[in-house]
Design an enzyme around this catalytic site. Structure first.
Site, mmCIF file in Angstrom:
data_model
loop_
_atom_site.group_PDB
_atom_site.id
_atom_site.type_symbol
_atom_site.label_atom_id
_atom_site.label_comp_id
_atom_site.label_asym_id
_atom_site.label_seq_id
_atom_site.Cartn_x
_atom_site.Cartn_y
_atom_site.Cartn_z
ATOM 1 C CG ASP A 1 -1.892 1.151 1.435
ATOM 2 O OD1 ASP A 1 -2.318 1.369 0.550
ATOM 3 O OD2 ASP A 1 -1.770 1.545 2.464
ATOM 4 C CG ASP B 1 -2.742 9.035 -3.245
ATOM 5 O OD1 ASP B 1 -3.668 10.027 -3.673
ATOM 6 O OD2 ASP B 1 -2.104 9.444 -2.203
#
Lengths: 341, 1134
Positions: B404, B683
């Site tokens: 992540d 993101d």
């Protein structure tokens, strides 16, 4: 320090063990160790091998088959006749057979290590426990009780099949037969004779009474308490021949110690000359394709004659030396990494 | 029992209904007179598995469900029933031992659970019955009871909050024990109900129990005499969960809705699915080989036995007659029992003890991870956490790392960096001496040193303040809230008092504070902020339009003092831009994109003024949607999307998220170790890309292959076509043109090989994953790229990616590392899931297999611990099979010389103790302590990790080697002794040895050889190893003396009496033992030595690696200058 410790109560213990940092010896097999090691091992092995080989060569052995299945064999007649058949085996010693001489009998294709056979005994009986005289171990079947359900003592296949050929050795001196005295003591393991096997305690002073209510093994000509009527210390379960037989052999070709020649004029060995061996031929082996033999041998510190060990040591020793040479050459070409870097 | 069954029955009935109806305080309601109160389960928590009565049968049943235990049970039963060579004790004793130890362990654990259950179930609680407070035990609570809870107590069941002692009808709870989030959360009472609960006459209709902690939908009907029934909607904000603790509130009263095993906590208390390691699969494969070996051995022996017996005189010689019963047995039955007997005789080839040892090794070995002080993080005062010990060795086999970004690669420690108001850039600088604390630096190209209008600034900051305010105090994800000390004190000056689980929010509110707008706090319906002129402004909060990851924005609707209705919205650029007037977009987009390239997280802020009519329409829509029992979320979404439209863009913010400590080094080490690192993030692409560059996942020379919505839309053609085109092009580049050297360690000057990085976004990915044709192309490209970046990913897509790689060719071992709830799916999906004990709660940690405080710890976890564990367990497994092969092979060979009579070669005690006592401890010590290469070297040289990649030590090659070694040694042991016994007179007394001496010689050689073989493989001799290795040998000798030295009354046969001692009295026996041991070990020594000349000495090799570490690591950007010139040299020549 203390305060700091309190602050970090959760911190794992900083010990060598928990951090996997225990001091350790980290050996590395490198050519520098292995080549000299191989040379050393090789030398040692060759040394031992030579000693073994020479020792083994010096052991004298005389083997004679007396199965009697060939028609020219002296015991040929006994193969079909009734028990207690006698036959004579003659042989000549060209030189002194150094003493003490050990007299073995050998059987082949005889499976003493057969599982059913091996367990067919009652060690409690044999340790003199009378309770088991009445009710022998079930493993003894079919030699547990006889047809009238009387318990057999000693029960089981091993005891039942005890080797019962007997031998007498005569030295022929000037045409006269001189009996070579056999020593029947010390042929069985000391612990078997003194600890493991016990006769039942005497009843009314006789061993016979202790065996009351039991019957002898089916194949035996006489009961256990009459195995050696001449010597009470060699009778019953303590009979040395019985003890030797009861230690089951490892392989189907085996030999067992019968007598030692340690007494009288023959203590130093059997002098050169003619000998005749009188055999009472009782034990049938032809039905299962077995063979019987007698072996006269003297022993050394390594036991009886066995070339295998000496040769194996010599081979491995020289192999080590050869290997170290090969490695040396290989390393000479590639350079020793220890110096190279 | 009966009651429980009844409960279950009713529960079954209940399931058919979508919702349950609860009568608050068990009052009869006018509307439903005829309604029969349904039965719900009681409030007992039962986490224990057994009771005193069913422990034995149930536990035994569970244990024998394991294949291995069952197999040994069968062997044991065969031994009991059939006449077999070894007594049942030989296999019964180890089995009994294993079963007992396991039963004791499980019994103890269950006792602890019982204790814990009782503590919970007997906990005294206060229940209101007919206006009286009665004390009850917690387990007696029924659904519908009104329960009173005081401060710092945990809720005994799931309650709907009816009354709170606080004035604002809220209460604070902490759910630390549920999801690990220790911040205070605000919960609300059901609005507008009677203060006097006794007179409250209401029913609650709510959904059936379900495990999601954050979901609850219900409706409360309040009946008042003579009035219309009032309906109130209930949401998760009204529900107090069992296990949570009441904080900062004196007492509350609530009605029980879910009790006992139906509470959300109990429903969440379910074991995770078991992950099995690749090593275990190897073990099973080897096991099958050995099982085949076992069966074929037994078959061979049975066949030969009957062939042999067919010769005349062999079947039943006169000296060994059969019993009548044996003669009468049918031939085929005899064959079958013979076969079983052989199976029993050889069954030791598959040892019970291996399972025990492997389990022990894993269990004890995992302590070294939690003990490692390098994993201790002083900041959070915690070390590593091991949730499962089954996967230790898998850490050494990782090929793909999925990480992540936020909170994992980066710190998730947000800092407000910049904002952009109306196209003007504002960068906050600490050292600036300006009064208002902000300055303008290099603004947009054309308008240097200019500011936006004051009004715009104020509006922007107000928006920032209000939007955020709502989040901290109230409903945005219901996280966040005042720290209890500052709750009423309006401690605005103390910046540290902002607590929110999403750190962006804190950063934004702090950012606004820097510019002079301070958020002072809010009570239920109004919010206070202090503006730049130190005036306090108050707003009435009308609605909160929650954040969710699909919309990726949130809004608030407030009413100012002057009566203006304002909607403030903030969210990701892509979700805001289509909803605002287009003319502002371009000015701000430039800023946003530049900020994103700098690695900042950007949010856009927009607002909208609502007219009264407009607001009323919205208000009605929202209320209606909120009351819906079904599809509430979907309905709300529709309303939200209607409202958040036609807004005006006022600015954007940039928040910096710093990289984790040593993130770049860690990533470099992982890549050096041959792992492919994939970054999966929700993101933006630009932000993620810059993080990748910062982490050195992408480097200057890396050619980026981009497969995103942007590249797809370039040609203006059909997306699908373009996608296929791009995929083919990339495939040509990355797969076909690249020589297949990827597995080989890249040499230092081969950097001329182009490295590829691959970027894909969520939208494109779903296109790709839907078509299998694209999927395989995509996968091939990905596998040839050094790193892959997947941005704009939904949590589920992360798991999809992991699954795709996991199921690809060669089924590589995958590892996922993440810190937030959105990573849980991929953590669960991957072979190994690593949780970072980060700032986004504990969900990831709870679902992970291993949890570490920081990303940098991953390096040691994989390169050192993983590597060592793998080597240890691989060696353990191979060694176990090997030692049992050379244990049983002589026994097999002996059958050829004992008439196939299943005669055991070794005594029963030796058979039983071989695996339990004589040879078990050294390998256990080895498998816990071995460090064939020391940890520092492993950490310094990531390339060492590649040596064990792809299960290198448990492939068929090494297995064959070990098997051959076992066969060789087994043959040697047997035939060495066999030839020695060609003359069994081995003593100088001329006496002969029997079969048990034969077996004892073989066994002695075996024990010594097998132990010394392990000693030779041991590279790390601690005192424990010394103790255990030499200790077991000494123990063997002592035991043999002892075993043979006593007449054991319990033994039917004294076969071993003085066998060992008399064996030792024979020189020949000594010599043959020494010879066989040396000869057995020679090939191994030779192999070790002869292998080395090919390269430098292993250790030196590793040392030389480390000296040239930089150049060895193929991806190092910091390679020495000299190396670079080397690498560049070939180019001009070409």
């Amino acid at each position: 320090m203390m305060k700091k410790k309190e602050e970090t109560a959760n911190r794992p213990d900083n010990t060598a063990f928990t951090q996997q940092r225990l001091p350790a010896w980290q050996p590395m097999l490198s050519a520098g160790i292995v080549i000299p090691g191989f040379v050393l091992i090789g030398m040692a092995f060759i040394g031992i091998g030579v000693a073994l080989f020479i020792t083994s060569r010096n052991i004298q052995v005389l083997e004679r088959d007396y199965t009697g299945d060939e028609s020219n064999s002296p015991c040929n007649t006994c193969t079909h006749s009734s028990p207690d058949c006698n036959c004579v085996l003659n042989f000549t010693l060209s030189k002194l057979f150094e003493g003490p001489v050990f007299f073995y009998y050998g059987l082949s294709n005889y499976y003493q290590n057969y599982r059913r056979y091996g367990v067919s005994r009652d060690d409690s009986q044999l340790s003199g426990d009378v309770a088991y005289f009445k009710n022998p171990d079930s493993n003894c079947a079919p030699y547990r009780v006889d047809s009238k359900s009387v318990p057999i003592v000693p029960c089981g296949s091993i005891a039942n099949s005890m080797f019962n050929d007997t031998f007498r050795l005569y030295h022929i001196v000037n045409g006269k037969e001189m009996e070579v005295p056999f020593d029947g003591k010390g042929i069985a393991w000391w612990t078997d004779y003194n600890v493991k096997f016990r006769n039942p305690s005497l009843v009314n002073g006789t061993l016979k009474a202790a065996f009351d209510g039991t019957v002898k093994p089916i194949n035996w000509p006489k009961p256990a308490y009459e195995l050696d009527p001449t010597d009470s210390s060699n009778n019953g379960f303590l009979n040395q021949d019985f003890l030797v037989w009861m230690r089951a052999a490892a392989l189907p070709d085996f030999r067992k110690l019968y007598r030692r020649i340690t007494q009288g004029d023959y203590a130093a060995g059997l002098p050169a000359g003619n000998y005749s061996l009188k055999i009472t031929y009782n034990y049938p082996v032809l039905s299962f394709g077995g063979r019987k033999k007698i072996v006269l041998s003297n022993v050394s510190w390594m036991g009886g004659k066995n070339q295998f060990l000496g040769i194996a040591y010599l081979v491995i020793g020289s192999l080590c030396i050869v290997m170290s040479m090969v490695m040396l050459i290989v390393y000479a070409k590639f350079k020793f990494p220890d110096d190279g870097s | 029992m009966l009651r429980r069954r009844l409960n279950r029955l009713f529960a079954g009935d209940e399931k058919r209904v979508d919702s349950r109806t609860i009568h608050v305080g068990h009052q009869t309601c006018p509307a439903t007179d005829a309604f029969i109160q349904p039965k719900f389960c009681d409030n007992r928590i039962v986490s224990s598995k057994y009771t005193v009565w069913n422990f034995l049968p149930k536990n035994l049943f569970e244990q024998f469900r394991r294949i291995a235990n069952f197999y040994f049970l069968i062997i044991f039963l065969v031994q009991v029933i059939v006449d077999t060579p070894t007594s049942p004790v030989t296999s019964g004793l180890p089995l009994f031992f294993v079963i007992t130890v396991t039963a004791i362990k499980q019994g103890y654990e269950d006792w602890l659970r019982h204790k814990a259950d009782n503590e919970v179930n007997k906990y005294p609680v206060i229940v209101l019955e007919e206006g009286q407070c009665t004390h009850k035990e917690s387990e007696k609570i029924k659904v519908g009871d009104i329960v009173e809870v005081v401060e710092d107590e945990t809720f005994p069941c799931d309650l709907i909050l009816l009354r709170s002692s606080r004035d604002d009808d809220t209460c604070f709870v902490t759910t630390a024990s549920l999801d690990g989030e220790s911040n205070h959360k605000t919960h609300y009472t059901v609005p507008d109900i009677e203060k006097d609960l006794e007179s409250l006459n209401a029913t609650i209709e709510c959904e059936q129990p379900q495990p999601d902690l954050y979901k609850f939908v219900g409706r409360m009907h309040i009946y008042r005499d003579g009035q219309e029934t009032v309906v109130r909607s209930l949401g998760p904000e009204n529900l107090l969960l069992k296990g949570a603790t009441l904080k900062n509130t004196k007492k509350i009263q609530g009605v029980a809705v879910y009790t006992g095993m139906e509470t959300k906590m109990a429903l969440n208390y379910q074991g995770k699915s078991q992950k099995r390691s690749a090593v275990e699969k190897s073990i099973n494969a080897f096991l099958i080989v050995y099982l085949c070996l076992l069966v074929s051995k037994a078959l061979v022996c049975t066949t030969l036995k009957y062939v042999w017996q067919s010769h005349p005189g062999q079947d039943e010689p006169w000296y060994n007659q059969k019993t009548q019963k044996e003669r009468d047995t049918i031939q085929y039955l005899k064959m079958f029992t013979d076969f079983l007997s052989f199976m029993v005789l050889f069954n030791f080839i598959i040892p019970v003890s291996m399972y025990v040892t492997v389990e022990m090794q894993k269990f004890l070995g995992s302590f070294f991870i939690s003990w490692d002080k390098d994993f201790f993080d002083p900041e959070i005062q915690e070390g590593a956490l091991v949730n499962t010990s089954d996967l230790n060795e898998e850490l050494g086999q990782v090929e793909y790392v999925f990480t992540d970004k936020t909170g994992t690669l980066t710190q998730n420690n947000m800092e407000f960096r910049e904002c952009c108001i109306d196209g003007f850039q504002y960068t906050y600088q600490e050292c600036q001496s300006e009064v208002d604390g902000y300055s303008v630096t290099d603004g947009p190209i054309s308008k240097l040193q200019q500011k936006a209008g004051r009004e715009k600034e104020d509006l922007f900051l107000r928006a920032l303040c209000l939007c955020h305010t709502v989040q901290v105090k109230e409903v945005w994800q219901r996280y966040g809230g005042w720290d209890q000390l500052d709750g009423d004190a309006y401690g605005a000056a103390e910046q540290s008092s902002f607590i929110a689980s999403s750190p962006d929010e804190v950063a934004l509110v702090k950012g606004a504070m820097k510019y002079g707008f301070t958020f002072l706090g809010s009570d239920c319906k109004s919010m206070k902020i202090m503006n730049r002129d130190k005036d306090i402004e108050e707003y009435e909060l009308l609605h909160v339009l929650n954040f969710d990851p699909v919309r990726r924005r949130m809004s608030v609707i407030v009413k100012s003092k002057s009566g203006e209705m304002l909607l403030f919205c903030k969210g990701a650029d892509l979700s805001i831009f289509p909803r605002v007037n287009q003319e502002e977009v371009d000015r701000i987009r430039m800023h946003v994109e530049r900020n994103a390239t700098d690695g900042y997280r950007t949010l856009c802020v927009a607002y909208k003024q609502l007219s009264v009519e407009e607001y009323e329409r919205v208000d009605a829509g929202l209320r209606e949607a909120r009351l819906a029992l079904q599809d509430r979320e979907e309905k709300l979404m529709v309303v939200y999307n209607q409202v958040e439209n036609g807004m005006t863009l006022i600015g954007a913010t940039a928040v910096e998220d710093r990289l984790q400590e040593q993130a770049a080094e860690t990533m470099e080490a992982l890549q050096g170790a041959g792992m492919k690192v994939w970054v999966l993030t929700g993101d933006k692409m630009e932000t993620a890309k810059s993080t990748c560059y910062a982490c050195r996942l992408f480097q200057r020379g890396t050619e980026l292959l981009e497969l995103t919505v942007r590249t797809l839309e370039v040609g203006g053609r059909q997306r699908e076509e373009r996608l296929y085109e791009l995929l083919l092009e990339y495939h040509r580049k990355a797969v076909q043109d690249t020589p297949p050297v990827k597995t080989v360690v890249t040499r230092s000057w081969s950097s001329t090989v182009q490295e590829y990085g691959f970027i894909v976004d969520g939208a494109t990915l779903s296109l790709v994953l839907n078509t299998s044709r694209y999927k395989s192309l995509f996968l091939q490209i990905c596998q040839n790229c050094t790193s892959v970046l997947c941005c704009r990913m939904a949590p589920l897509q992360k798991a999809q990616i992991v699954k795709m790689v996991k199921c690809s060719k060669g089924s590589p071992i995958t590892l996922s590392v993440g810190d937030g709830a959105n990573d849980v799916s991929m953590i669960l999906e991957a072979h190994v899931g690593i949780g970072i004990k980060g700032k986004e709660g504990r969900q990831a940690v709870r679902n992970s297999d291993y949890a570490i405080p920081k990303l940098k710890h991953l390096k040691k976890l994989l390169l050192a611990h993983g590597h060592l564990y793998y080597v240890r367990i691989a060696h353990l497994v191979q060694y176990f099979f090997y030692k049992n092969l050379c244990f049983i092979l002589p026994q097999f060979l002996y059958q050829f010389f004992c008439g196939y009579s299943q005669q055991p070669l070794y005594d029963a005690a030796y058979l039983t103790m071989y695996n339990i006592c004589f040879t078990s401890m050294p390998i256990l010590a080895y498998s816990l302590l071995e460090q064939h290469i020391c940890m520092e070297l492993l950490l310094d040289n990531a390339t060492l990790y590649r040596e064990i990649a792809k299960n290198a030590m448990l492939r068929w090659g090494p297995f064959l080697y070990w098997t051959m070694l076992g066969v060789f040694q087994g043959l040697l042991f047997f035939f060495g002794t066999y030839y020695l016994f060609s003359n069994p007179a081995l003593q100088d007394t001329g006496q002969v040895f029997g079969n048990w001496t034969f077996g004892t010689i073989v066994f002695t050689v075996l024990v010594f050889t097998v132990t010394l073989k392990l000693a030779m493989d041991t590279r790390h001799w601690t005192w424990i190893n010394h103790f255990v290795v030499w200790g077991s040998l000494v123990f063997y000798v002592f035991f043999s003396f002892f075993w043979g030295g006593v007449i054991w009354p319990f033994l039917p046969q004294q076969r071993m009496y003085f066998v060992f001692s008399s064996m030792l009295s024979s020189v020949s026996a000594w010599l043959v033992i020494v010879m066989l041991i040396v000869l057995s070990l020679l090939p191994d020594v030779l192999l070790v030595v002869l292998r080395t000349p090919r390269g430098p000495h292993p250790r030196q090799k590793k040392l030389s690696y480390s000296s040239a570490g930089g150049s060895q690591s193929p991806r190092s950007s910091a390679s020495p200058l000299l190396m670079r010139t080397f690498s560049d040299e070939p180019n001009p020549v070409l």
